[in-house]
Enzyme design. Structure first.
Site, short mmCIF file in Angstrom:
data_model
loop_
_atom_site.label_atom_id
_atom_site.label_comp_id
_atom_site.label_asym_id
_atom_site.label_seq_id
_atom_site.Cartn_x
_atom_site.Cartn_y
_atom_site.Cartn_z
N LYS A 47 5.35 -2.33 -8.30
CA LYS A 47 4.74 -1.34 -7.41
C LYS A 47 5.56 -1.25 -6.13
CE LYS A 47 0.24 -0.39 -5.19
NZ LYS A 47 -1.16 -0.87 -5.02
N SER B 258 -4.79 2.36 -6.36
CA SER B 258 -3.54 2.88 -5.86
C SER B 258 -2.32 2.57 -6.72
CB SER B 258 -3.29 2.34 -4.45
OG SER B 258 -3.14 0.93 -4.49
N SER C 298 -7.31 -1.76 -6.91
CA SER C 298 -6.12 -0.98 -7.25
C SER C 298 -5.35 -1.43 -8.47
CB SER C 298 -5.16 -0.94 -6.07
OG SER C 298 -5.62 -0.01 -5.14
N1 GLN Z 1 -9.44 2.46 -3.83
C1 GLN Z 1 -9.38 1.38 -2.91
C2 GLN Z 1 -8.91 1.89 -1.56
O1 GLN Z 1 -8.59 3.02 -1.50
C3 GLN Z 1 -8.53 0.29 -3.44
C4 GLN Z 1 -7.22 0.10 -2.79
C5 GLN Z 1 -6.44 -1.10 -3.25
O2 GLN Z 1 -6.97 -1.96 -3.97
N2 GLN Z 1 -5.22 -1.21 -2.75
O3 GLN Z 1 -8.88 1.21 -0.61
#
Ligand code: GLN
Length: 480
Positions: A81, A156, A180
């Site tokens: 990532k 994400s 995420s």
């Molecule tokens: N959807 C969550 C957010 O927007 C998860 C983000 C993550 O785990 N990096 O914060």
């Protein structure tokens, strides 16, 4: 470029094929590079390290053929990532503010993969600074779900999920601050593991919310995920929040015929936001587990409606602090407006460098930390976190696991939630709990919805109980 027919099943099988001389690392590297080219429109990769991948594959073949001992991840093709540093390669958190920034060191997790002969094939698209649930908040554009290109892959870590889903790498790394890794795994029909907070070093992971962030793993089978966890985990002098607890040989402890004690929250399965078909499928699974001899009982949980607000107050607060380092001077993008004073320079650099969602979170975080509102928001959210931790601890006195959906719905249509950030945040209801509590959690691809999209089952275990979590996941996926 020549191509071979290669169907990836597991790292173990791939290694057997290498040892039998049926394939070489070079052929495999070429296969994956071709696959990335064929699926380019999915936009999962930001950069592909073509020449060095071929070079590394060649030298691994030579190493193996010369009889030298080989690493646990010999020739394993891995994607990263775009929030994980790999020395001398660009890393940007999918943000304009870091575009063309080159890592000057590698994340500890990456060092450990490389030390076991892994091949890093490229870096993967994601939401900017890991903020989002659809991979649509990226400076490089959105990523498509390979199972239905009108749908999002989740976020994400959307690029990391799609890269594995579409067969562009064997396994990949993401980061999981609030879901995420698990949510995109759920949307894409693959496995996503978020380890215990402090299991894997965060050194070299670009910070979003430091008391939540954890590197996670995407894969197609549990033995592969277990092997990566085993390689990356453990103490690290560069991250004082990493546990010194011994790292078990996760990949060697996957068999078990134990009957487990499993809890579920009735409130979670009857929540109005949950797609009824997901709810009933999980209920059926619960019945099945009972029939298989596991003890599975409902546990009362009254914090469900507080976890998302607590998560967004605390993570935005931490983000507003973490992201203050991106000021246009130290890293990446800087405003070239002539003759402006310093505060104006910061303002212009940050205004042009950050995207909409990141700005929204920085402002929200700054607000909840401000003197007049600190107690009303930040302190309260910390109290929710403490209550949650206490409740979860009680549950794990009597149970080995908690079962939950991963997401209340299957993959959204692209664009569907972009104008309604609150609706998007609420969809994190089942994943943020594990990050607030620092416990390990996994999403395993067990189900298919009548709308044809996959969805997963989420399992959470007590801190540092990845061994059991991986065992039951393996049991549920392959039956042993
Ligand atoms: N959807 C969550 C957010 O927007 C998860 C983000 C993550 O785990 N990096 O914060």
């Amino acid at each position: 470029m020549s191509s071979i027919l290669f169907e990836f099943a597991s790292i173990e099988q791939y290694h057997a094929q290498l040892q039998e001389g049926n394939v070489t690392c070079l052929q495999i590297a070429e296969h994956y590079l071709n696959r990335i080219e064929e699926t380019k429109h999915l936009n999962a990769f930001i950069e592909v390290y073509r020449d060095e991948v071929l070079q590394q594959a060649k030298s691994l073949d030579e190493k193996r053929k010369s009889g030298k001992p080989i690493g646990k991840l010999h020739g394993v093709i891995i994607g990263l990532k775009d929030v994980i540093c790999y020395k001398d390669h660009t890393v940007s958190a999918a943000s304009k503010i870091l575009k063309n920034f080159t890592s000057i060191y590698s994340a500890t997790a990456v060092e450990r993969l490389l030390a076991e002969d892994a091949i890093i094939i490229g870096n993967l698209n994601c939401d900017e600074f890991a903020m989002g649930s659809t991979n649509e908040n990226s400076a490089y554009g959105k990523v498509l779900n390979a199972l239905d290109e009108t749908k999002v892959p989740g976020g994400s870590s959307g690029g990391s999920a799609v890269a594995v889903q579409a067969g562009c790498c064997m396994v990949s790394l993401g980061s999981d601050t609030g879901g995420s890794v698990r949510q995109p795994a759920d949307f894409c029909g693959i496995i996503g593991l978020k380890p215990t907070y402090g299991r894997i070093s965060r050194y070299g992971l670009i910070a979003y919310a430091s008391s939540f962030d954890q590197i996670g793993i995407f894969g197609k089978c549990i033995p592969d995920v277990a092997l990566l966890l085993e390689v990356m985990s453990g103490a690290d002098e560069f991250d004082s929040t990493v546990s010194h607890q011994e790292v078990p040989a996760y990949s060697k402890q996957l068999q078990s015929d134990k009957k487990y004690r499993i809890a579920y929250f009735e409130e979670a399965l009857t929540h109005p936001g949950l797609d009824p078909e997901i709810g009933s499928t999980i209920k059926n699974k619960i019945e099945e587990l009972k029939q298989d001899g596991h003890t599975i009982e409902p546990v009362s949980f009254n914090l469900l409606n507080y976890v998302v607000p607590a998560y967004y107050v605390l993570t935005t607060a931490e983000a507003s602090s973490n992201l203050s380092r991106f000021d246009g001077i130290k890293y990446g993008y800087r405003s070239d407006a002539p003759g402006i004073e310093l505060t104006e320079f910061y303002k212009q650099s940050r205004s042009a460098g950050f995207g909409k969602e990141v700005k929204r979170r920085i402002m929200l975080g700054t607000f909840v930390l401000s003197a007049g509102y600190y107690d009303a928001y930040f302190t309260r959210a910390q109290k929710v976190r403490k209550l949650l931790n206490d409740q979860i601890e009680l549950v794990f006195k009597d149970f080995d696991f908690i079962i939950l959906p991963t997401s209340p719905v299957t993959a959204f249509k692209a664009g569907e939630k972009m104008d309604d950030p609150i609706a998007m945040y609420l969809a994190d209801i089942y994943t943020v709990m594990a990050n607030l509590a620092g416990i390990p959690a996994i999403s395993i691809p067990l189900f298919k919805h009548s709308n044809n999209m996959p969805f997963g089952l989420q399992l959470m275990a007590n801190r540092f109980n990845e061994v059991s979590l991986l065992r039951i996941s393996n049991l549920l996926l392959v039956g042993n």
